[in-house]
Design a protein around this motif. Structure first.
Motif: not given
Length: 427
Positions: A290-305
């Motif tokens: 229940e504690q595991i979440g996921y998100f896209t690996i962030p890139g240098a800017t918010a508009d591009k992963p």
């Protein structure tokens, strides 16, 4: 479910020349063309890898295929272990599998040896919307030798409880925000901010892709190491910055030990891995689910992963198949929106068209992975790459050297001879 996506490792057996076998076999010696009764009486043999396609998907596809063509399809499930040797042998024999699943980074090596049929006409008919980054591995020397099937890439898996304890309320959207969040975890909790072993080299490949860099370059008529490129160095510096927040060993990869098991102990803020690695954590500690979440690996800017390595599989037709036309009819159905979408929804894998990513809705790991797919890539799509990944992988050696204090230039020089030696091995 664990996605056993393979890359081009240990393919020495693949390097023998594959003879494209033809021959006459009654009414199938014409390339499997349809007659007055369609393809009645013919059976298409299709090799799929263990875990790639659910039984229901195979059954539904077989029914649709028979309804359209009046032919039958015989699925033969193969094991990943030893598949390269087995496929190489099969493609050189009189009756190879007509259609088969092939690892995306393996495709160029098989194309070079002549084992794959040209699918330019199929691409023209049904491939107009294939995501370019996913289709790249199906192309060799400008020709379409396979079709993109399914893919997966790495995401950030994080412990919601640890992040809440640190007072972090939103997942980061940029690389700097990600780093700051991890630093905050280190300052405000007893947890290890991120578990990032020194040799998680597929993540490093993703960083190189994000920088627009290449691991190899052309020198005359041969490929050589490009590790001394400033873009590669920049990627390694990013890796080093994040790895400094981890207690993980600098000379081990993500499987030694399994990073999911480490995360499962509950005292790690995050790790970078495949979505299915959550299952490893849950197996080690069911309470963490229940504690595991996921998100896209962030890139240098918010508009591009961030750049990611795209692991996955293509579907190919054997050059020696006597049922070429029938094989293409199968691919038209298997790669249709209906069946491509069904596979994506069932297995949580990234489909070959961005328009089909709606089938991932509700699968948190897949939803996190999908945004990075369009900007992702692979290891160099050249047959010469195969030997590079054999242990000891010089890319891993390079990474550990940098993390141990050498400059990227010094580390690149350290492994250059071995890297180039492997790239020069006869294919």
């Amino acid at each position: 479910m664990k996605r056993k996506l393979i890359s081009a490792i240990g393919v020495a057996a693949m390097m023998v020349s594959i003879a494209a076998c033809g021959g006459d076999d009654g009414d199938e010696g014409d390339g499997g063309k349809a007659g007055a009764d369609g393809y009645a009486g013919q059976t298409l043999t299709v090799w799929v890898m263990d875990g790639s396609s659910p039984d229901d998907w195979q059954a539904d596809l077989a029914a649709a295929f028979e309804k359209k063509t009046k032919a039958k399809v015989k699925f033969e499930v193969q094991q990943w272990n030893g598949i390269q040797q087995k496929l190489t042998t099969a493609l050189s024999e009189e009756n190879p599998p007509d259609v088969f699943e092939i690892g995306n980074t393996q495709t160029p090596a098989y194309a070079k040896t002549g084992g794959l049929a040209d699918l330019a006409d199929l691409k023209a008919e049904i491939g107009g919307e294939w995501t370019e980054s996913l289709n790249e591995s199906s192309i060799y020397e400008g020709k379409q030798y396979a079709a993109p099937w399914y893919f997966a890439n790495r995401v950030v898996l994080y412990n919601k409880e640890v992040w809440a304890e640190a007072g972090i309320k939103e997942t980061p959207k940029t690389r700097d925000e990600f780093y700051d969040a991890l630093k905050t975890i280190g300052e405000k909790t007893d947890a290890e901010p991120i578990y990032l072993p020194g040799q998680n080299w597929y993540h490093f490949v993703g960083l190189v892709i994000g920088e627009g860099g290449e691991l190899v370059k052309k020198d005359g008529d041969k490929y050589v190491s490009n590790l001394d490129d400033p873009k590669v160095a920049a990627a390694m510096e990013t890796y080093k910055k994040f790895q400094a927040l981890s207690k993980a060993p600098k000379d081990k990869d993500e499987a030694t030990p399994q990073q999911g098991q480490v995360f499962g102990k509950g005292d790690v803020g995050a790790f970078i891995g495949m979505g299915w690695e959550a299952g490893i954590a849950i197996e080690a500690n069911p309470k963490i689910e229940e504690q595991i979440g996921y998100f896209t690996i962030p890139g240098a800017t918010a508009d591009k992963p961030e750049g990611v390595f795209l692991g996955g599989s293509n579907l190919a037709v054997a050059a020696g198949s006597k049922k070429q036309e029938l094989a293409k009819e199968f691919l038209k159905i298997a790669l249709s929106d209906e069946f491509e979408g069904q596979l994506a929804k069932t297995n949580g894998v990234i489909p070959n068209k961005e328009s089909l990513q709606t089938n991932l809705t509700g699968n948190a790991a897949a939803e996190a992975a999908a945004p990075a797919a369009a900007g992702g890539g692979t290891t160099p799509l050249i047959p010469e790459w195969a030997a590079v990944e054999n242990a000891p992988n010089p890319i891993k050696t390079y990474m550990t050297a940098v993390l141990g204090g050498k400059s990227p230039a010094e580390a690149a020089a350290q492994v250059e001879d071995e890297f180039n030696k492997r790239l020069s091995q006869q294919q």
